[in-house]
Write an enzyme that holds these catalytic residues in place. Structure first.
Site, PDB file in Angstrom:
ATOM      1  N   LYS A   7    -116.612 -28.233  43.375  1.00  0.00           N
ATOM      2  CA  LYS A   7    -118.004 -28.587  43.705  1.00  0.00           C
ATOM      3  C   LYS A   7    -118.876 -28.333  42.479  1.00  0.00           C
ATOM      4  O   LYS A   7    -119.285 -27.215  42.202  1.00  0.00           O
ATOM      5  CB  LYS A   7    -118.543 -27.775  44.889  1.00  0.00           C
ATOM      6  N   GLU A  48    -118.017 -15.969  36.619  1.00  0.00           N
ATOM      7  CA  GLU A  48    -118.500 -16.098  35.227  1.00  0.00           C
ATOM      8  C   GLU A  48    -119.992 -16.322  35.325  1.00  0.00           C
ATOM      9  O   GLU A  48    -120.440 -17.404  35.693  1.00  0.00           O
ATOM     10  CB  GLU A  48    -117.852 -17.307  34.531  1.00  0.00           C
ATOM     11  N   CYS A 105    -124.411 -19.717  28.505  1.00  0.00           N
ATOM     12  CA  CYS A 105    -124.387 -18.370  29.100  1.00  0.00           C
ATOM     13  C   CYS A 105    -124.159 -17.294  28.046  1.00  0.00           C
ATOM     14  O   CYS A 105    -124.683 -16.194  28.160  1.00  0.00           O
ATOM     15  CB  CYS A 105    -123.316 -18.286  30.175  1.00  0.00           C
ATOM     16  N   GLU A 146    -132.296 -13.383  31.620  1.00  0.00           N
ATOM     17  CA  GLU A 146    -131.712 -14.578  31.016  1.00  0.00           C
ATOM     18  C   GLU A 146    -132.720 -15.723  31.130  1.00  0.00           C
ATOM     19  O   GLU A 146    -133.191 -16.036  32.220  1.00  0.00           O
ATOM     20  CB  GLU A 146    -130.429 -14.963  31.751  1.00  0.00           C
TER      21      GLU A 146
HETATM   22  P1  NAD Z   1    -126.470 -21.749  39.852  1.00  0.00           P
HETATM   23  O1  NAD Z   1    -125.899 -20.408  40.103  1.00  0.00           O
HETATM   24  O2  NAD Z   1    -127.752 -22.097  40.447  1.00  0.00           O
HETATM   25  O3  NAD Z   1    -125.446 -22.874  40.369  1.00  0.00           O
HETATM   26  C1  NAD Z   1    -124.107 -22.930  39.943  1.00  0.00           C
HETATM   27  C2  NAD Z   1    -123.283 -23.611  41.014  1.00  0.00           C
HETATM   28  O4  NAD Z   1    -123.240 -22.775  42.172  1.00  0.00           O
HETATM   29  C3  NAD Z   1    -123.834 -24.948  41.496  1.00  0.00           C
HETATM   30  O5  NAD Z   1    -122.739 -25.808  41.764  1.00  0.00           O
HETATM   31  C4  NAD Z   1    -124.566 -24.564  42.772  1.00  0.00           C
HETATM   32  O6  NAD Z   1    -124.684 -25.633  43.682  1.00  0.00           O
HETATM   33  C5  NAD Z   1    -123.659 -23.474  43.318  1.00  0.00           C
HETATM   34  N1  NAD Z   1    -124.307 -22.487  44.180  1.00  0.00           N
HETATM   35  C6  NAD Z   1    -125.560 -21.968  44.070  1.00  0.00           C
HETATM   36  N2  NAD Z   1    -125.775 -21.062  45.044  1.00  0.00           N
HETATM   37  C7  NAD Z   1    -124.634 -20.980  45.771  1.00  0.00           C
HETATM   38  C8  NAD Z   1    -124.227 -20.215  46.925  1.00  0.00           C
HETATM   39  N3  NAD Z   1    -125.048 -19.349  47.510  1.00  0.00           N
HETATM   40  N4  NAD Z   1    -122.981 -20.403  47.414  1.00  0.00           N
HETATM   41  C9  NAD Z   1    -122.133 -21.272  46.833  1.00  0.00           C
HETATM   42  N5  NAD Z   1    -122.459 -22.035  45.759  1.00  0.00           N
HETATM   43  C10 NAD Z   1    -123.687 -21.885  45.229  1.00  0.00           C
HETATM   44  O7  NAD Z   1    -126.447 -21.891  38.280  1.00  0.00           O
HETATM   45  P2  NAD Z   1    -126.920 -23.129  37.398  1.00  0.00           P
HETATM   46  O8  NAD Z   1    -128.403 -23.122  37.381  1.00  0.00           O
HETATM   47  O9  NAD Z   1    -126.204 -24.367  37.763  1.00  0.00           O
HETATM   48  O10 NAD Z   1    -126.322 -22.671  35.955  1.00  0.00           O
HETATM   49  C11 NAD Z   1    -126.957 -21.803  35.111  1.00  0.00           C
HETATM   50  C12 NAD Z   1    -126.393 -20.388  35.226  1.00  0.00           C
HETATM   51  O11 NAD Z   1    -124.985 -20.368  35.041  1.00  0.00           O
HETATM   52  C13 NAD Z   1    -126.931 -19.471  34.169  1.00  0.00           C
HETATM   53  O12 NAD Z   1    -127.337 -18.263  34.751  1.00  0.00           O
HETATM   54  C14 NAD Z   1    -125.761 -19.239  33.236  1.00  0.00           C
HETATM   55  O13 NAD Z   1    -125.781 -18.053  32.530  1.00  0.00           O
HETATM   56  C15 NAD Z   1    -124.612 -19.323  34.152  1.00  0.00           C
HETATM   57  N6  NAD Z   1    -123.389 -19.678  33.419  1.00  0.00           N
HETATM   58  C16 NAD Z   1    -122.438 -18.724  33.192  1.00  0.00           C
HETATM   59  C17 NAD Z   1    -121.291 -19.023  32.485  1.00  0.00           C
HETATM   60  C18 NAD Z   1    -120.236 -18.003  32.217  1.00  0.00           C
HETATM   61  O14 NAD Z   1    -119.130 -18.375  31.892  1.00  0.00           O
HETATM   62  N7  NAD Z   1    -120.510 -16.734  32.348  1.00  0.00           N
HETATM   63  C19 NAD Z   1    -121.103 -20.310  32.007  1.00  0.00           C
HETATM   64  C20 NAD Z   1    -122.095 -21.249  32.245  1.00  0.00           C
HETATM   65  C21 NAD Z   1    -123.240 -20.925  32.979  1.00  0.00           C
END
Ligand code: NAD
Length: 473
Positions: A171, A246, A280, A380
């Site tokens: 997803k 992650e 990230c 962040e």
């Molecule tokens: P997000 O957490 O809003 O969403 C990420 C994914 O999770 C999306 O597919 C979203 O639909 C899903 N999601 C959100 N809430 C959920 C829940 N309660 N249950 C299940 N799924 C859920 O993040 P974003 O805005 O898409 O991405 C940015 C963030 O991702 C930043 O904080 C960044 O640091 C982090 N990130 C981390 C890494 C890493 O490897 N550590 C890599 C890339 C991005």
């Protein structure tokens, strides 16, 4: 160009969603409508998870080499479509096209090739005393991914899952979904057995949570924000499934007083501003010795001229727009908070960059005189904003580096390698680069503290997808 997609990919077929909802993707460059995707529903999750469960019986019992052959065909097909993949990601996320080819698409390719290599060397069986220790695939994996490196974040999960013998339900984030659709087309075209890979879209709070809750999903591999990671970890605990997370970061780049500043400053800006800061592991805090602050500010003002902001399809652009208006506004709020908290604005600011009336752009922004309690030192931002903090001695530099809830990445600059290595060992993060050491796709990637748990990439990433059984003889 306008792109319309109306199907999910479940059980080896492109199928209609059970929901009528759709999601519109807007181009980061001109804010115009770019693509439409269908939203899935909890019923679609049930269908996708059941398909994965059925496929697991055959897929997990095949010889590993047969699974790796499929992965290699997926890799080849991604390579053939790499121009198209890089272009859609540049529209969605804003990364300059040259970097998009090299990083967005390039990383997806190395995720797969490095996993294949690691899987060829994995010890599937070993003897410990009177026990036969057997590694077995964990089962059905739910992969929930973000938008910033959209294809890489899927392939970093898909490759080890499939190599280990797992089946997967992916997803992706709705903001940057098209490379995932191209991946589904590829999987379909190379004839991957039905149900081994399934693609579903939808809101995290509904479709994502349904995957996390499912009793038929054995593992969740999540990449995204720390907030969502906390919610997912708590929900997954109800079915005691394995969870790898992650999450976010606020990584520190420590410039020691004997650093080679000619190299360090350009590298530091790049490590913060790559992909407009939507990374990230961005090194978004620069820790500098008090006595060098003035000189470093001067060097930054000279170096920033190389970071041309503009249309990511134009040659020479180093910094493109951000993914969305939501993200643009969020980053601007952080810039205002830095100003309100009394940090010194060295360059940039919250206004739209000159000459770019449309597009989700944010000027590369650098603050100095940032103190440890400020929001821009702790949270962040996920945009092109660098916070400079001052320290007195090496001990205080380490203390500052470790003083956020995060622990993803870091950097140390010194001409004395042993001194730099000493500090690298004290920083509580999953990665540290000494003197700009380059990204290694074979090395484990992941976080300490609230940046996550578990590792991705190479042999360490593969390990996460196995259960371990002991058979006593
Ligand atoms: P997000 O957490 O809003 O969403 C990420 C994914 O999770 C999306 O597919 C979203 O639909 C899903 N999601 C959100 N809430 C959920 C829940 N309660 N249950 C299940 N799924 C859920 O993040 P974003 O805005 O898409 O991405 C940015 C963030 O991702 C930043 O904080 C960044 O640091 C982090 N990130 C981390 C890494 C890493 O490897 N550590 C890599 C890339 C991005």
């Amino acid at each position: 160009m306008e792109l319309y997609f109306d199907k999910l990919y479940i059980d080896g077929e492109f199928v209609n969603s059970h929901s009528k909802e759709t999601y519109n993707v807007f181009s980061s460059i001109d804010e115009e409508f770019y693509a439409q995707i269908p939203m899935g529903s909890p019923d679609d999750v049930t269908g996708a998870v059941s398909a994965a469960r059925r496929a697991f019986i055959d897929w997990s019992s095949r010889p590993i080499e047969s699974r790796l052959e499929y992965l290699d065909r997926i890799r080849e097909a991604i390579e053939k479509r790499s121009d198209e993949i890089s272009e859609v990601i540049t529209h969605e996320v804003g990364m300059p096209i040259g970097l998009s080819k090299k990083i967005q698409c390039g990383l997806a390719l190395t995720d797969i090739s490095e996993t294949i290599q690691a899987a060829r060397n994995v010890n599937l069986e070993e003897r410990v005393g009177n026990s036969l220790i057997v590694r077995e695939p964990i089962g059905v994996v739910g992969a929930i991914t973000p938008w910033n490196y959209p294809l890489h974040q899927i392939t970093a999960k898909l490759a080890p899952a499939l190599a280990a013998g797992c089946c997967i339900v992916v997803k992706p984030a709705s903001q940057a979904p098209i490379s995932a659709i191209i991946l589904a087309e590829i999987v379909n075209q190379i004839g991957l057995p039905p149900g081994v890979f399934n693609l579903i879209f939808g809101p995290g709070s509904e479709v994502g949570e349904e995957i996390v809750k499912s009793e038929d999903v054995d593992m969740i591999s999540f990449t995204g924000s720390t907030n969502a990671g906390r919610a997912i970890g708590a929900l997954a605990a109800k079915t005691v499934k394995r969870v790898t997370l992650e999450l976010g970061g606020k990584s520190a780049n420590i410039i020691l007083d004997d650093a080679d500043l000619d190299r360090a400053i350009g590298s530091a800006l790049n490590a913060c501003f790559l992909n407009s800061g939507q990374t990230c592991s961005a090194l978004s805090r620069l820790l500098v010795p008090e006595k060098l602050v003035g000189e470093i500010e001067g060097r930054i003002l000279a170096e920033i001229k190389k970071f041309v902001v503009g249309n990511p399809f134009e040659k020479g652009t180093r910094i493109g727009p951000l993914v969305s208006q939501v993200q643009q506004e969020r980053v601007r709020r952080y810039i205002f908070s830095g100003i309100d908290d009394g940090a010194k604005l060295v360059l940039g600011g919250a206004e739209q960059p000159e000459g770019l009336s449309k597009g989700f752009y944010v000027k590369p922004t650098v603050f100095s005189k940032v103190t440890r309690e400020m929001k821009i030192a702790q949270e962040e931002i996920f945009g092109p904003v660098l916070s400079i903090l001052e320290y007195e001695d090496d001990e205080e530099a380490v203390e500052l580096a470790n003083e956020t809830i995060y622990g993803l990445s870091g950097g140390v600059w010194s001409q004395d390698f042993d001194r730099a290595l000493g500090l690298a060992r004290k920083i509580r993060t999953g990665q540290v680069d000494i003197n700009g050491g380059s990204f290694n796709p074979k090395a484990p990637f992941g976080g300490y503290k609230q940046s996550g748990s578990g590792r991705e990439l190479g042999k360490y990433g593969l390990e996460e997808y196995f259960e371990i059984k002991a058979i006593q003889t």
